[in-house]
Each structure stands twice: as structure tokens, then as C-alpha cells.
Write an enzyme that holds these catalytic residues in place. Structure first.
Site, PDB file in Angstrom:
ATOM      1  N   ASP A  78      -6.748   5.299  -9.445  1.00 14.13           N
ATOM      2  CA  ASP A  78      -6.393   5.285  -8.029  1.00 14.13           C
ATOM      3  C   ASP A  78      -5.067   6.028  -7.910  1.00 14.13           C
ATOM      4  O   ASP A  78      -4.096   5.681  -8.588  1.00 14.13           O
ATOM      5  CB  ASP A  78      -6.247   3.832  -7.566  1.00 14.13           C
ATOM      6  CG  ASP A  78      -6.013   3.691  -6.068  1.00 14.13           C
ATOM      7  OD1 ASP A  78      -5.263   4.515  -5.510  1.00 14.13           O
ATOM      8  OD2 ASP A  78      -6.545   2.750  -5.466  1.00 14.13           O
ATOM      9  N   HIS A 122      -2.612  -1.755  -7.172  1.00 13.78           N
ATOM     10  CA  HIS A 122      -3.177  -3.024  -6.727  1.00 13.78           C
ATOM     11  C   HIS A 122      -4.168  -3.559  -7.759  1.00 13.78           C
ATOM     12  O   HIS A 122      -4.848  -2.789  -8.437  1.00 13.78           O
ATOM     13  CB  HIS A 122      -3.907  -2.838  -5.390  1.00 13.78           C
ATOM     14  CG  HIS A 122      -3.076  -2.150  -4.346  1.00 13.78           C
ATOM     15  ND1 HIS A 122      -3.026  -0.773  -4.235  1.00 13.78           N
ATOM     16  CD2 HIS A 122      -2.261  -2.647  -3.387  1.00 13.78           C
ATOM     17  CE1 HIS A 122      -2.207  -0.448  -3.243  1.00 13.78           C
ATOM     18  NE2 HIS A 122      -1.737  -1.558  -2.711  1.00 13.78           N
ATOM     19  N   HIS A 133     -12.139  -2.118  -0.456  1.00 15.52           N
ATOM     20  CA  HIS A 133     -11.440  -1.398  -1.521  1.00 15.52           C
ATOM     21  C   HIS A 133     -10.411  -2.293  -2.209  1.00 15.52           C
ATOM     22  O   HIS A 133      -9.853  -1.894  -3.234  1.00 15.52           O
ATOM     23  CB  HIS A 133     -10.820  -0.090  -1.009  1.00 15.52           C
ATOM     24  CG  HIS A 133      -9.576  -0.247  -0.184  1.00 15.52           C
ATOM     25  ND1 HIS A 133      -8.701   0.796   0.029  1.00 15.52           N
ATOM     26  CD2 HIS A 133      -9.058  -1.292   0.499  1.00 15.52           C
ATOM     27  CE1 HIS A 133      -7.704   0.388   0.794  1.00 15.52           C
ATOM     28  NE2 HIS A 133      -7.909  -0.867   1.096  1.00 15.52           N
TER      29      HIS A 133
END
Length: 316
Positions: A231, A129, A144
Site C-alpha cells: 500500500d 494501517h 479497504h
């Protein structure tokens, strides 16, 4: 990186900014997977500074476009202080998340340290993302999904100025994003407006991970502080199922290893976030073990069998 390097593990056990609960258990899962022992076997000194303490997750709906804003601010202030303290001791902070909103505190600390030392900063953001939402754009209010925007000055002042000063922690030109494959429509427009340099999965499919990483590292030199914010949903969920927001079509094991080895080859890695590990969604701690494997590669483990000089020259 040599044996004089000291790595400080900092646990941030919270899922305060996430859409799915469980990332709060991430730091302990990394310890159970043998992170400290793996790094020490590489000849590195490791200090486990334990876990930071912060407010509990109230699990409330968004207010004013943000979920848990006060709690997110508190956690990021604690992260900022902890990471900056380790940097000032010339140690390499490894932040164990926790959800990715905590990168606001971590990277703000790194940017502040670079300003104090007069060093250049390059941030590699490996993620499925873009994390460039704002409260006007976000469909959920989960913070987040906003850390990159906050770091670039788009967000509440308590988060855009965690590190003090008037300017945002990051300028878009200091950031490189890789592996992106899930971006909200309004967020996509904002990414283009701000001029972020993004090597999404379409780019990686067309040009290869090696070329993408070469571009992402272009211009770094001995005066550059290289920060990696990883991530785990950057990886394809087939190999890393233990994340709260999985997106199909991510890098495979070898592509991920190549990323880590090329960062290691630069010799410039100076700080690191490992984020969004969710043991509640994992299979027998599989994702944590993979994360440890990748971190080992960041610090020198390599599959390279050829002599390095010949490899760099393209020898067979």
C-alpha cells in the site's frame, strides 16, 4: 529472478472499498509512469493484460456495517480469477490497484495456488494501517480497512471464502506487517488476540528497517511463495503524497528501497499487489514514479556497489 520471469500486469481500476475517490485511476498512472518499459529494461518479459471490469462505485453509505459489499465481492471475484490464471501459467502477477480491499481476491488466489502446488506462503503487508477491522469495529464501513481480517476468516463468507474451501485463505502466522502506525482501538485489540506479527514504526525506529525485514523474512526458503502487498501509504506522505489515507511518520526513500532490495535478494518474490495510488491527490504523478522506482528495485535494481560476496560477509 532471471530473464525467464514473465510478469503479468493486471489493472483493477476501482476505489470501491476506499474512503476517498481516485484510486480507480491508479493503474493508468502506473502505466504513464513507465512501469512496463522500466521492467523490460531489466531484461524481464512483461505482459500487460489490461484492466479488469467491474461494477461502478455507487458512493453510498454503509449498510449492515459495510460500504458497497456486493460491489466489493464482485471485484474481488474478478481479481481472484485473473491472478489465479496468471499463476497457473507460471507468470508473476502484478496487481495494479485500485484500493486495498482488492488484496482479498489477490491473496486468496495466491493461497489457493500454494495449496494446489503444496508450497508454503509468506505474505508481507507493507502499509500504514493494519487493515484488520470488522464491521463491529469499523468506524466507517470502508472495506479497504478490512482485507487482512477477511483473509484470516473474520468477515462475510463471500469474502472470507473467495478462494473456495472451508479454511481462511491465511493463518496469522503466514503474515508479516511492516510500517504500521495507524490502528483503531478495537482493531488493536483484535490484532493482539489473533497474534499477528507486526513490525510497526516504533519497532522500526528502535531496531532499524534492516532488522525488521530480517525478522519478516525469517524462515522463508526455496519452497516458499513470497507475496508482497504494498500500500503506497506505507511510505511517508512527504515522498508519496498521492494516497487517500496518508499518515505522517512512515519510511523514507532509503528505508523503502532497503525493503525492496532485501525482498529482491531473497529471490522468492512470486506475486505482488501495488495498491492505493490516488493520482487525484498526487503531484505531477510523483507517487507513481516513485512506485515504479521501488518495483524496479524489487526486480533487481540495486545501489549495491560492493561485490555481493564481500557485502554479505560484512566486508568494507
Amino acid at each position: 529472478m532471471d530473464s525467464s520471469t514473465c510478469i503479468s500486469l493486471i489493472g483493477a481500476p476501482t476505489d470501491i472499498g476506499a474512503s476517498v475517490r481516485g484510486a480507480s485511476m491508479g493503474p493508468e498512472a502506473m502505466r504513464v509512469a513507465g512501469l512496463q518499459a522500466a521492467l523490460e529494461q531489466r531484461g524481464l518479459r512483461v505482459l500487460d493484460q489490461g484492466n479488469l471490469a467491474g461494477p461502478a462505485n455507487p458512493d453510498l453509505p454503509a449498510q449492515g456495517g459495510y460500504r458497497h459489499l456486493a460491489q466489493v465481492i464482485a471485484w474481488n471475484q474478478r481479481v481472484h480469477e485473473a491472478v489465479l490464471a496468471e499463476l497457473r501459467q507460471d507468470r508473476l502477477p502484478l496487481l495494479l490497484g485500485g484500493d486495498h480491499c482488492l488484496a482479498i481476491g489477490s491473496i486468496s488466489a495466491v493461497a489457493r495456488h500454494c495449496r494446489e502446488r503444496g508450497r508454503r506462503l509468506r505474505v508481507l503487508w507493507l502499509d500504514a494501517h493494519a487493515d484488520f477491522n470488522t464491521r463491529e469495529l469499523t468506524p466507517s464501513g470502508n472495506l479497504h480497512g478490512m482485507p487482512v481480517a477477511c483473509l484470516c476468516g473474520l468477515g462475510p463468507a463471500e469474502l472470507t471464502k473467495v478462494g473456495g474451501g472451508d479454511a481462511p485463505a491465511l493463518q496469522p502466522g503466514q503474515l508479516r506487517q511492516l510500517g504500521i502506525r495507524s490502528v483503531d482501538p478495537g482493531e488493536k485489540r483484535l490484532v493482539h488476540e489473533q497474534g499477528l506479527e507486526v513490525y510497526d514504526m516504533r519497532y522500526i525506529d528502535e531496531h532499524g528497517m534492516r532488522h525488521a525485514m530480517e525478522q519478516a523474512l525469517l524462515g522463508v526458503d526455496a519452497d516458499t511463495h513470497l507475496h508482497l502487498s504494498l500500500d503506497l501509504d506505507f511510505l511517508d506522505p512527504e515522498i508519496a503524497p498521492g494516497v487517500g489515507t496518508p499518515v505522517r511518520g512512515g519510511p523514507n526513500y532509503r528505508e523503502a528501497q532497503l525493503c525492496m532490495e532485501m525482498i529482491a535478494d531473497s529471490g522468492l518474490l512470486a506475486s505482488l499487489d501495488l495498491m492505493e495510488l490516488n493520482p487525484a491527490l498526487d503531484l505531477r504523478n510523483r507517487s507513481a514514479r516513485l512506485a515504479v522506482d521501488l518495483i524496479e528495485s524489487l526486480f533487481g535494481k540495486s545501489t549495491l556497489m560492493r561485490p555481493r560476496a564481500r557485502a554479505e560477509a560484512g566486508g568494507n
